[in-house]
Design a protein around this motif. Structure first.
Motif, PDB file in Angstrom:
ATOM      1  N   GLN A  75       0.817  -1.214   0.000  1.00  0.00           N
ATOM      2  CA  GLN A  75       0.000   0.000   0.000  1.00  0.00           C
ATOM      3  C   GLN A  75       0.852   1.266   0.000  1.00  0.00           C
ATOM      4  OE1 GLN A  75      -2.748  -1.049   3.379  1.00  0.00           O
ATOM      5  NE2 GLN A  75      -4.293  -0.629   1.865  1.00  0.00           N
ATOM      6  N   ASN A  76       1.828   1.330  -0.892  1.00  0.00           N
ATOM      7  CA  ASN A  76       2.717   2.489  -0.908  1.00  0.00           C
ATOM      8  C   ASN A  76       1.992   3.823  -1.099  1.00  0.00           C
ATOM      9  OD1 ASN A  76       5.088   1.235  -0.293  1.00  0.00           O
ATOM     10  ND2 ASN A  76       5.636   0.778  -2.398  1.00  0.00           N
ATOM     11  N   PRO A  77       1.007   3.925  -2.013  1.00  0.00           N
ATOM     12  CA  PRO A  77       0.294   5.207  -2.139  1.00  0.00           C
ATOM     13  C   PRO A  77      -0.391   5.619  -0.835  1.00  0.00           C
ATOM     14  CG  PRO A  77      -0.152   3.809  -4.037  1.00  0.00           C
ATOM     15  CD  PRO A  77       0.546   2.951  -3.030  1.00  0.00           C
ATOM     16  N   VAL A  78      -0.952   4.671  -0.125  1.00  0.00           N
ATOM     17  CA  VAL A  78      -1.595   4.964   1.158  1.00  0.00           C
ATOM     18  C   VAL A  78      -0.556   5.434   2.168  1.00  0.00           C
ATOM     19  CG1 VAL A  78      -2.839   3.951   3.111  1.00  0.00           C
ATOM     20  CG2 VAL A  78      -3.496   3.360   0.767  1.00  0.00           C
ATOM     21  N   LYS A  79       0.575   4.734   2.222  1.00  0.00           N
ATOM     22  CA  LYS A  79       1.641   5.127   3.141  1.00  0.00           C
ATOM     23  C   LYS A  79       2.121   6.542   2.856  1.00  0.00           C
ATOM     24  CE  LYS A  79       3.509   0.547   4.165  1.00  0.00           C
ATOM     25  NZ  LYS A  79       4.678  -0.342   4.047  1.00  0.00           N
ATOM     26  N   GLU A  80       2.224   6.878   1.585  1.00  0.00           N
ATOM     27  CA  GLU A  80       2.680   8.221   1.218  1.00  0.00           C
ATOM     28  C   GLU A  80       1.722   9.285   1.745  1.00  0.00           C
ATOM     29  OE1 GLU A  80       5.249   9.686  -0.236  1.00  0.00           O
ATOM     30  OE2 GLU A  80       6.355   7.802  -0.336  1.00  0.00           O
ATOM     31  N   ARG A  81       0.431   9.050   1.599  1.00  0.00           N
ATOM     32  CA  ARG A  81      -0.549  10.029   2.068  1.00  0.00           C
ATOM     33  C   ARG A  81      -0.500  10.158   3.593  1.00  0.00           C
ATOM     34  NH1 ARG A  81      -3.658   7.442  -2.000  1.00  0.00           N
ATOM     35  NH2 ARG A  81      -4.887   6.259  -0.488  1.00  0.00           N
ATOM     36  N   ILE A  82      -0.352   9.027   4.269  1.00  0.00           N
ATOM     37  CA  ILE A  82      -0.238   9.049   5.726  1.00  0.00           C
ATOM     38  C   ILE A  82       1.041   9.777   6.137  1.00  0.00           C
ATOM     39  CG2 ILE A  82       0.143   7.601   7.765  1.00  0.00           C
ATOM     40  CD1 ILE A  82      -1.716   5.517   6.463  1.00  0.00           C
ATOM     41  N   ALA A  83       2.119   9.504   5.422  1.00  0.00           N
ATOM     42  CA  ALA A  83       3.410  10.109   5.744  1.00  0.00           C
ATOM     43  C   ALA A  83       3.372  11.627   5.623  1.00  0.00           C
ATOM     44  CB  ALA A  83       4.490   9.528   4.830  1.00  0.00           C
ATOM     45  N   ILE A  84       2.732  12.116   4.589  1.00  0.00           N
ATOM     46  CA  ILE A  84       2.642  13.569   4.381  1.00  0.00           C
ATOM     47  C   ILE A  84       1.925  14.225   5.550  1.00  0.00           C
ATOM     48  CG2 ILE A  84       1.567  15.346   2.952  1.00  0.00           C
ATOM     49  CD1 ILE A  84       2.108  13.459   0.528  1.00  0.00           C
ATOM     50  N   LYS A  85       0.809  13.635   5.989  1.00  0.00           N
ATOM     51  CA  LYS A  85       0.048  14.187   7.109  1.00  0.00           C
ATOM     52  C   LYS A  85       0.855  14.136   8.410  1.00  0.00           C
ATOM     53  CE  LYS A  85      -4.025  15.505   5.596  1.00  0.00           C
ATOM     54  NZ  LYS A  85      -4.555  16.872   5.825  1.00  0.00           N
ATOM     55  N   ALA A  86       1.551  13.029   8.625  1.00  0.00           N
ATOM     56  CA  ALA A  86       2.336  12.885   9.850  1.00  0.00           C
ATOM     57  C   ALA A  86       3.470  13.902   9.891  1.00  0.00           C
ATOM     58  CB  ALA A  86       2.882  11.472   9.952  1.00  0.00           C
ATOM     59  N   ALA A  87       4.123  14.111   8.757  1.00  0.00           N
ATOM     60  CA  ALA A  87       5.235  15.058   8.692  1.00  0.00           C
ATOM     61  C   ALA A  87       4.784  16.479   9.011  1.00  0.00           C
ATOM     62  CB  ALA A  87       5.886  15.002   7.313  1.00  0.00           C
ATOM     63  N   GLU A  88       3.547  16.814   8.653  1.00  0.00           N
ATOM     64  CA  GLU A  88       3.020  18.160   8.921  1.00  0.00           C
ATOM     65  C   GLU A  88       2.892  18.444  10.414  1.00  0.00           C
ATOM     66  OE1 GLU A  88      -0.666  18.251   6.843  1.00  0.00           O
ATOM     67  OE2 GLU A  88       0.244  18.473   4.850  1.00  0.00           O
ATOM     68  N   LEU A  89       2.822  17.403  11.226  1.00  0.00           N
ATOM     69  CA  LEU A  89       2.667  17.574  12.671  1.00  0.00           C
ATOM     70  C   LEU A  89       3.986  17.883  13.376  1.00  0.00           C
ATOM     71  CD1 LEU A  89       0.288  14.546  13.365  1.00  0.00           C
ATOM     72  CD2 LEU A  89      -0.358  16.960  13.266  1.00  0.00           C
ATOM     73  N   ILE A  90       5.092  17.676  12.696  1.00  0.00           N
ATOM     74  CA  ILE A  90       6.412  17.808  13.317  1.00  0.00           C
ATOM     75  C   ILE A  90       7.012  19.177  13.005  1.00  0.00           C
ATOM     76  CG2 ILE A  90       8.762  16.887  13.360  1.00  0.00           C
ATOM     77  CD1 ILE A  90       7.537  14.140  12.796  1.00  0.00           C
ATOM     78  N   ASN A  91       7.342  19.915  14.031  1.00  0.00           N
ATOM     79  CA  ASN A  91       7.895  21.254  13.878  1.00  0.00           C
ATOM     80  C   ASN A  91       9.381  21.212  13.542  1.00  0.00           C
ATOM     81  OD1 ASN A  91       5.462  22.593  14.500  1.00  0.00           O
ATOM     82  ND2 ASN A  91       5.861  22.405  16.690  1.00  0.00           N
ATOM     83  N   ASP A  92       9.862  22.295  12.964  1.00  0.00           N
ATOM     84  CA  ASP A  92      11.287  22.452  12.713  1.00  0.00           C
ATOM     85  C   ASP A  92      12.042  22.514  14.049  1.00  0.00           C
ATOM     86  OD1 ASP A  92      13.601  22.784  11.281  1.00  0.00           O
ATOM     87  OD2 ASP A  92      13.260  24.902  10.823  1.00  0.00           O
ATOM     88  N   ASN A  93      13.323  22.134  13.996  1.00  0.00           N
ATOM     89  CA  ASN A  93      14.181  22.157  15.189  1.00  0.00           C
ATOM     90  C   ASN A  93      13.605  21.292  16.308  1.00  0.00           C
ATOM     91  OD1 ASN A  93      16.097  24.072  14.076  1.00  0.00           O
ATOM     92  ND2 ASN A  93      14.490  25.624  14.345  1.00  0.00           N
ATOM     93  N   SER A  94      13.288  20.044  15.960  1.00  0.00           N
ATOM     94  CA  SER A  94      12.684  19.113  16.919  1.00  0.00           C
ATOM     95  C   SER A  94      13.538  17.856  17.060  1.00  0.00           C
ATOM     96  CB  SER A  94      11.285  18.708  16.458  1.00  0.00           C
ATOM     97  OG  SER A  94      10.412  19.808  16.409  1.00  0.00           O
ATOM     98  N   SER A  95      13.337  17.175  18.169  1.00  0.00           N
ATOM     99  CA  SER A  95      13.923  15.842  18.363  1.00  0.00           C
ATOM    100  C   SER A  95      12.829  14.803  18.159  1.00  0.00           C
ATOM    101  CB  SER A  95      14.531  15.715  19.758  1.00  0.00           C
ATOM    102  OG  SER A  95      13.582  16.049  20.752  1.00  0.00           O
ATOM    103  N   VAL A  96      13.174  13.728  17.452  1.00  0.00           N
ATOM    104  CA  VAL A  96      12.168  12.733  17.058  1.00  0.00           C
ATOM    105  C   VAL A  96      12.736  11.325  17.199  1.00  0.00           C
ATOM    106  CG1 VAL A  96      10.595  11.952  15.236  1.00  0.00           C
ATOM    107  CG2 VAL A  96      11.316  14.362  15.314  1.00  0.00           C
ATOM    108  N   ILE A  97      11.978  10.439  17.830  1.00  0.00           N
ATOM    109  CA  ILE A  97      12.290   9.012  17.805  1.00  0.00           C
ATOM    110  C   ILE A  97      11.523   8.389  16.649  1.00  0.00           C
ATOM    111  CG2 ILE A  97      11.975   6.790  18.961  1.00  0.00           C
ATOM    112  CD1 ILE A  97      12.564   8.107  21.592  1.00  0.00           C
ATOM    113  N   PHE A  98      12.233   7.663  15.796  1.00  0.00           N
ATOM    114  CA  PHE A  98      11.640   6.946  14.669  1.00  0.00           C
ATOM    115  C   PHE A  98      11.716   5.453  14.962  1.00  0.00           C
ATOM    116  CE2 PHE A  98      13.291  10.919  13.102  1.00  0.00           C
ATOM    117  CZ  PHE A  98      12.433  11.336  12.093  1.00  0.00           C
TER     118      PHE A  98
END
Length: 253
Positions: A75-98
């Motif tokens: 489901q790569n197209p679905v993952k891409e859409r989810i990824a775009i939305k998730a990335a929008e939640l993360i601010n610049d200059n942040s620490s993130v656990i992946f």
């Protein structure tokens, strides 16, 4: 062969074939019929399979288990859409656990314009993060899972405890009103510690993971802040999210 290893092999066989006979499992695993019967009872109690006369079939309410190469193609197209939305939640200059999920991996390219201090137990995700010139990367220590390419174990968990991050990006294997689940304890313990170290926890999951279950519970719904998915869930699950103060974010909004 350890019981957990045999159960995982049986799960994989049934998921690949949708159904299987006891005789086939006896032949494939070289154990007795009584052993297979006991294993199928355990798997049925875990809601992984449904026993039938002379065998078992996959329980469609249980999330499917795939190896890394299979998961990365789903489901790569679905993952891409989810990824775009998730990335929008993360601010610049942040620490993130992946974490080590392929959906989280898909988020990484969408963070290329942001300064990120990244912590991960995934060698694949570390490689992707390295392409972001604005990203500093901490790779967690531990035992390497050669098929899934992630690090796990007590050393991994102890190191995670040293960090406190702005965000945790958490790939979801299975989620329901009971919480978030994974198919192995070793990965589940790592994910649980990751969740505990984040100010904001962003869970990412396509709709097929909702109202499913798994072998090991990672955490309650109340431990996450956002669920990013591609389709509107059933109303009862939406209510559970609201009751636990989890914000639902859909890719089509």
């Amino acid at each position: 062969m350890l019981i957990e290893e045999r159960l995982n092999k049986i799960k994989k066989i049934i998921q690949e074939n949708k159904s299987i006979s006891i005789e086939s499992l006896v032949s494939k695993l070289d154990v007795s019929k009584d052993t297979i019967r006991r294993d199928l009872i355990r798997l049925e109690e875990m809601n992984v399979v449904k026993r039938t006369h002379g065998g078992a079939v996959i329980n469609n309410r249980d999330a499917l288990i795939f190896d890394y190469s299979q998961r990365s193609e789903i489901q790569n197209p679905v993952k891409e859409r989810i990824a775009i939305k998730a990335a929008e939640l993360i601010n610049d200059n942040s620490s993130v656990i992946f974490d080590s999920s392929t959906t989280v991996e898909t988020v990484i390219p969408h963070l290329s314009d942001k300064n990120i201090l990244a912590v991960t137990n995934s060698l694949t995700n570390a490689n992707r993060l390295a392409r972001n010139k604005k990203c500093d990367i901490k790779i967690l220590p531990g035992n390497l899972h050669k098929e899934q390419m992630f690090l796990y174990g007590s050393e991994t968990i102890q190191k995670i405890e040293k960090y406190h991050v702005d965000y945790v990006l958490l790939g979801v294997f299975a989620i329901s009103d009971k919480g978030l689940f994974i198919h192995t304890e070793e990965e589940g313990l790592v994910k649980r510690q990751m969740v505990m170290q984040g100010t904001t926890v962003i869970a990412v999951a396509d709709h097929t993971k909702i109202n499913t279950t798994g072998f090991f519970k990672v955490c309650d719904l109340s431990w996450i802040n956002y669920l990013v998915t591609d389709e509107l869930p059933e109303s009862s699950f939406i209510q559970s999210l609201q009751d636990n103060n989890v914000e639902l974010i859909l890719t089509n909004t």
